[in-house]
Design an enzyme around this catalytic site. Structure first.
Site, PDB file in Angstrom:
ATOM      1  N   LEU A 163       0.854  -1.190   0.000  1.00 47.45           N
ATOM      2  CA  LEU A 163       0.000   0.000   0.000  1.00 47.45           C
ATOM      3  C   LEU A 163       0.886   1.234   0.000  1.00 47.45           C
ATOM      4  O   LEU A 163       1.634   1.461   0.952  1.00 47.45           O
ATOM      5  CB  LEU A 163      -0.936  -0.012   1.213  1.00 47.45           C
ATOM      6  CG  LEU A 163      -1.897  -1.207   1.270  1.00 47.45           C
ATOM      7  CD1 LEU A 163      -2.733  -1.161   2.541  1.00 47.45           C
ATOM      8  CD2 LEU A 163      -2.786  -1.240   0.033  1.00 47.45           C
ATOM      9  N   GLU A 164       0.789   2.030  -1.046  1.00 47.76           N
ATOM     10  CA  GLU A 164       1.714   3.135  -1.237  1.00 47.76           C
ATOM     11  C   GLU A 164       1.053   4.501  -1.064  1.00 47.76           C
ATOM     12  O   GLU A 164       1.634   5.523  -1.414  1.00 47.76           O
ATOM     13  CB  GLU A 164       2.371   3.011  -2.612  1.00 47.76           C
ATOM     14  CG  GLU A 164       3.038   1.641  -2.777  1.00 47.76           C
ATOM     15  CD  GLU A 164       3.806   1.491  -4.072  1.00 47.76           C
ATOM     16  OE1 GLU A 164       3.999   2.497  -4.777  1.00 47.76           O
ATOM     17  OE2 GLU A 164       4.219   0.353  -4.382  1.00 47.76           O
TER      18      GLU A 164
END
Length: 337
Positions: A163-164
């Site tokens: 998850l960026e």
């Protein structure tokens, strides 16, 4: 990791003895539930030193592969990506017709074949444009329920958190513990950006520490970040052996077990916007951290022979680059002390 429309550019700014889908700490006994009778996954052995590769469920200019085509040097294959649904926290996975599977059953058969050969196949959540948000108890439950369901449906060995666009450590930890409660032998990896692992107070780092008893590996993305601080307080430029070793040191001295730290790099210059290093540089960093040899200007105060290994984005870009990562880094990882 790259979004499917960006031709491989990823986001800028993200033990002992062989293990069976778990970390050393889990073997020590903390938060270890009994296996669920509903578990459909087949546990594959994650070796002491492991090579992880992301498999692209889309065509972005790299070599299109089926899982059966992935080089055998990879010990963990992260299928990319599970994506958000309309339900907060929940994720889904759909095969892209571009990868050539005629049916989901054919894909599942490839998963089983890889597992029979000793490879763990896990589902990666997120990616650069991933919009999955786990920010409260309800979304944490939705995440756990959907990930567990996909593990059972496809036979995945576990989950990768990529998850960026932000992460809430309290609720992601809650969600991952719930998945672990249902699948005791789960393989859990993470692929944070460098900025996310600069301090144990960062949300990604806190999540890793929160699941340390069953975390398999954090394969930080040592690329697309520019210069960053090392554990000695000095600034190091990406694309160098010092960048790999001095930033790995932050995790190694910040609370993670060496078996839970891997070096994540692009498989080729085309696979990322910046930070590509040749396999020889990755191998030098591995030697520096595990043996204290082949270091650059930064040399850690001690060695970490239990270091987990290395990761690359992606198996597809590696194939497009002659499988140089699998051949050179793979052999080196498997020869570590």
């Amino acid at each position: 990791m790259p979004a499917r429309l960006l031709a491989g550019l990823t986001a800028a700014l993200l033990t002992t003895a062989a293990l069976v889908g778990t970390s050393t700490a889990q073997a020590a006994g903390t938060h270890r539930p009994a296996p669920s009778a509903a578990t459909a996954t087949t546990a594959a052995a994650v070796p002491r030193h492991a090579v992880t590769g992301y498999w692209q469920n889309f065509d972005n200019g790299a070599t299109v592969q089926k899982l059966k085509d992935v080089d055998g040097a990879y010990d963990i294959i992260a299928v990319s990506f599970a994506e958000a649904t309309g339900q907060p926290g929940a994720v889904t996975f759909q095969l892209d017709p571009a990868v050539g599977y005629g049916s989901a059953d054919e894909f599942k058969a490839d998963i089983k074949a890889k597992q029979a050969a000793g490879t763990s196949v896990i589902l990666s959540v997120g990616g650069e444009r991933g919009a999955v948000s786990v920010s409260d108890a309800a979304s944490a439950k939705n995440f756990a329920d959907s990930v567990s369901g996909l593990m059972d449906e496809y036979g995945f060995n576990g989950v990768d958190i990529d998850l960026e666009n932000g992460l809430n450590s309290a609720y992601m930890t809650q969600a991952l513990k719930a998945v672990h409660d249902r699948h005791a032998d789960i393989v859990v990896t993470m692929a944070p950006q460098t900025i996310d692992m600069q301090s144990p107070q960062n949300e990604y780092f806190k999540t890793a520490l929160g699941i340390k008893d069953f975390l398999t590996a954090v394969n930080m993305q040592y690329y697309n970040s520019g210069s960053m601080n090392g554990c000695d307080g000095k600034v190091y430029a990406q694309g160098t052996v010092d960048f790999l070793t001095a930033l790995a040191c932050i995790q190694l001295e910040g609370g993670l077990d060496p078996s839970q730290v891997g070096i994540g790099v692009p498989a080729s210059a085309r696979a990322a916007g910046g930070g590509y290093v040749a396999p020889s540089v990755v191998n030098a960093a591995l030697d520096c951290l595990t043996r204290g040899s082949n270091c650059g200007s930064f040399k850690p105060s001690r060695t970490y022979p239990g270091l987990r290994g290395a990761m690359t984005w992606s198996t597809n870009w590696d194939a497009a680059h002659g499988n140089a990562f699998a051949a050179q880094v793979g052999a080196h990882v498997h020869g570590l002390p």
